[in-house]
Enzyme design. Structure first.
Site, PDB file in Angstrom:
ATOM      1  N   ASP A  16       0.831  -1.210   0.000  1.00  0.00           N
ATOM      2  CA  ASP A  16       0.000   0.000   0.000  1.00  0.00           C
ATOM      3  C   ASP A  16       0.863   1.256   0.000  1.00  0.00           C
ATOM      4  O   ASP A  16       1.971   1.258   0.542  1.00  0.00           O
ATOM      5  CB  ASP A  16      -0.923  -0.029   1.227  1.00  0.00           C
ATOM      6  CG  ASP A  16      -2.142   0.859   1.056  1.00  0.00           C
ATOM      7  OD1 ASP A  16      -2.389   1.344  -0.071  1.00  0.00           O
ATOM      8  OD2 ASP A  16      -2.852   1.078   2.058  1.00  0.00           O
ATOM      9  N   HIS A  33       2.387   3.296  -9.191  1.00  0.00           N
ATOM     10  CA  HIS A  33       2.269   1.843  -9.425  1.00  0.00           C
ATOM     11  C   HIS A  33       3.501   1.331 -10.186  1.00  0.00           C
ATOM     12  O   HIS A  33       3.981   0.228  -9.918  1.00  0.00           O
ATOM     13  CB  HIS A  33       0.988   1.524 -10.192  1.00  0.00           C
ATOM     14  CG  HIS A  33      -0.261   1.923  -9.448  1.00  0.00           C
ATOM     15  ND1 HIS A  33      -0.467   1.593  -8.128  1.00  0.00           N
ATOM     16  CD2 HIS A  33      -1.360   2.640  -9.831  1.00  0.00           C
ATOM     17  CE1 HIS A  33      -1.639   2.086  -7.729  1.00  0.00           C
ATOM     18  NE2 HIS A  33      -2.194   2.729  -8.739  1.00  0.00           N
ATOM     19  N   LEU A 127      11.267 -20.291  -4.540  1.00  0.00           N
ATOM     20  CA  LEU A 127      10.264 -19.467  -3.859  1.00  0.00           C
ATOM     21  C   LEU A 127       8.974 -19.515  -4.658  1.00  0.00           C
ATOM     22  O   LEU A 127       9.008 -19.528  -5.891  1.00  0.00           O
ATOM     23  CB  LEU A 127      10.796 -18.020  -3.827  1.00  0.00           C
ATOM     24  CG  LEU A 127       9.824 -16.886  -3.471  1.00  0.00           C
ATOM     25  CD1 LEU A 127       9.542 -16.899  -1.975  1.00  0.00           C
ATOM     26  CD2 LEU A 127      10.420 -15.526  -3.850  1.00  0.00           C
TER      27      LEU A 127
HETATM   28  C1  IPE Z   1      -5.563  -2.847  -0.409  1.00  0.00           C
HETATM   29  O1  IPE Z   1      -5.206  -1.518  -0.583  1.00  0.00           O
HETATM   30  C2  IPE Z   1      -5.462  -3.597  -1.694  1.00  0.00           C
HETATM   31  C3  IPE Z   1      -4.122  -3.716  -2.255  1.00  0.00           C
HETATM   32  C4  IPE Z   1      -3.008  -3.358  -1.683  1.00  0.00           C
HETATM   33  C5  IPE Z   1      -4.076  -4.348  -3.525  1.00  0.00           C
HETATM   34  P1  IPE Z   1      -6.308  -0.383  -0.779  1.00  0.00           P
HETATM   35  O2  IPE Z   1      -5.550   0.896  -0.829  1.00  0.00           O
HETATM   36  O3  IPE Z   1      -7.189  -0.702  -1.908  1.00  0.00           O
HETATM   37  O4  IPE Z   1      -7.138  -0.506   0.571  1.00  0.00           O
HETATM   38  P2  IPE Z   1      -8.017   0.542   1.378  1.00  0.00           P
HETATM   39  O5  IPE Z   1      -9.028   1.107   0.416  1.00  0.00           O
HETATM   40  O6  IPE Z   1      -7.090   1.623   1.876  1.00  0.00           O
HETATM   41  O7  IPE Z   1      -8.619  -0.237   2.503  1.00  0.00           O
HETATM   42  C1  IPE Z   2      -1.569   0.153  -3.466  1.00  0.00           C
HETATM   43  O1  IPE Z   2      -1.351   1.510  -3.477  1.00  0.00           O
HETATM   44  C2  IPE Z   2      -1.782  -0.423  -4.851  1.00  0.00           C
HETATM   45  C3  IPE Z   2      -3.153  -0.870  -5.125  1.00  0.00           C
HETATM   46  C4  IPE Z   2      -4.141  -0.873  -4.269  1.00  0.00           C
HETATM   47  C5  IPE Z   2      -3.417  -1.347  -6.477  1.00  0.00           C
HETATM   48  P1  IPE Z   2      -2.557   2.553  -3.490  1.00  0.00           P
HETATM   49  O2  IPE Z   2      -2.867   2.891  -4.897  1.00  0.00           O
HETATM   50  O3  IPE Z   2      -3.673   2.063  -2.673  1.00  0.00           O
HETATM   51  O4  IPE Z   2      -1.868   3.804  -2.786  1.00  0.00           O
HETATM   52  P2  IPE Z   2      -2.540   4.844  -1.792  1.00  0.00           P
HETATM   53  O5  IPE Z   2      -3.152   4.068  -0.680  1.00  0.00           O
HETATM   54  O6  IPE Z   2      -3.542   5.606  -2.581  1.00  0.00           O
HETATM   55  O7  IPE Z   2      -1.392   5.695  -1.332  1.00  0.00           O
HETATM   56 MG    MG Z   3      -4.156   2.283  -0.721  1.00  0.00          MG
END
Ligand code: IPE
Ligand code: IPE
Ligand code: MG
Length: 244
Positions: A16, A33, A127
């Site tokens: 995240d 990303h 792995l």
């Molecule tokens: C969780 O992250 C899903 C992934 C890391 C793929 P999100 O950013 O989507 O989760 P929330 O919305 O903060 O709970």
């Molecule tokens: C995690 O990073 C990747 C996915 C959920 C695909 P986010 O895109 O959720 O990043 P934040 O939470 O907005 O910083």
């Molecule tokens: Mg996120």
């Protein structure tokens, strides 16, 4: 008693913070990303280096389809490009890739890439990299429940035979050990629909670092935190040192 010399067999990471990282750097979310893919590469190398046998990465939740179309498309495109770019190195490192999640909503090109990466890396022994892609733990449990109900209705199974093992065997993770350590980067402290059943006795670690900044030193830190934890599984652990 700590896990001092214990390397977790299975590390699962909720990757995240890509969007916040992009914002911090004055970039678009999709660039976060892209930077996140570098961290995936590093995490795979670190896991192999420290002897972790299973690394599960939460890459895309079922809920993530609700993000702006441009961002979703960028993530799908990035997945396809990364499969092509990373396959040779994964094969060389002995990494077997498995995908958990529903094979719905995906375009044909993404489905093809999922098939391709699973097939070409199937012999990897170092792995197993599990990518949770279009994954929802609640849906996984719901689908398992439906499948079990069908077997009961057909008379293949009696309802009193539905035990923990039967449920575990009907999950998408049926061939995998439960995660020992679950890491979520970016300081958020929630599971967001990830491995709810499997996480029953996992250790949790929530570092502040954003996923694109997660490097080998951060991986090592997570392993050190794990090693300092005492896993009790509801039992009373005797203090061996005090007894001597
Ligand atoms: C969780 O992250 C899903 C992934 C890391 C793929 P999100 O950013 O989507 O989760 P929330 O919305 O903060 O709970
Ligand atoms: C995690 O990073 C990747 C996915 C959920 C695909 P986010 O895109 O959720 O990043 P934040 O939470 O907005 O910083
Ligand atoms: Mg996120």
């Amino acid at each position: 008693m700590s896990n001092k010399h214990h390397i977790p067999e299975h590390v699962a990471i909720i990757m995240d913070g890509n969007g916040r990282w992009a914002k911090q750097h004055g970039k678009e979310r999709y660039e976060g990303h892209i930077a996140g893919v570098e961290s995936v590469r590093r995490a795979v190398e670190s896991a192999a280096k420290y002897g972790v046998k299973w690394l599960t990465l939460y890459a895309f939740s079922t809920e993530n389809w609700g993000r702006p179309t441009a961002e979703v498309n960028a993530i799908m495109e990035l997945f396809c490009k990364s499969v092509v770019a990373e396959s040779p190195s994964l094969i060389k490192q002995g990494v077997r890739v498995q995908i958990i999640g529903e094979k719905t909503h995906f375009s044909d090109s993404v489905l093809k890439m999922i098939d391709q990466i699973e097939q070409t890396t199937a012999e990897g022994k170092t792995l197993t990299l599990v990518l949770a892609f279009n994954y929802s733990s609640r849906r996984e449990l719901m689908l398992a429940t439906q499948a079990i109900c069908e077997r009961v209705a057909k008379g293949e199974l009696r309802s009193e035979e539905v035990n923990e093992e039967v449920i575990t065997n009907h999950l998408m993770t049926h061939s995998m050990p439960d995660p020992d350590l679950i890491v979520r980067t970016s300081g958020e402290c929630r599971l967001s629909n990830f491995l709810l059943w499997q996480a029953s006795y996992a250790e949790f670690y929530f570092p502040e670092v954003l996923w694109p900044d997660f490097d080998d030193a951060e991986f090592k830190k997570a392993l050190d935190v794990y090693a300092s934890r005492e896993r009790r599984y509801g039992l009373v652990i005797e203090d061996k040192e005090a007894k001597c």
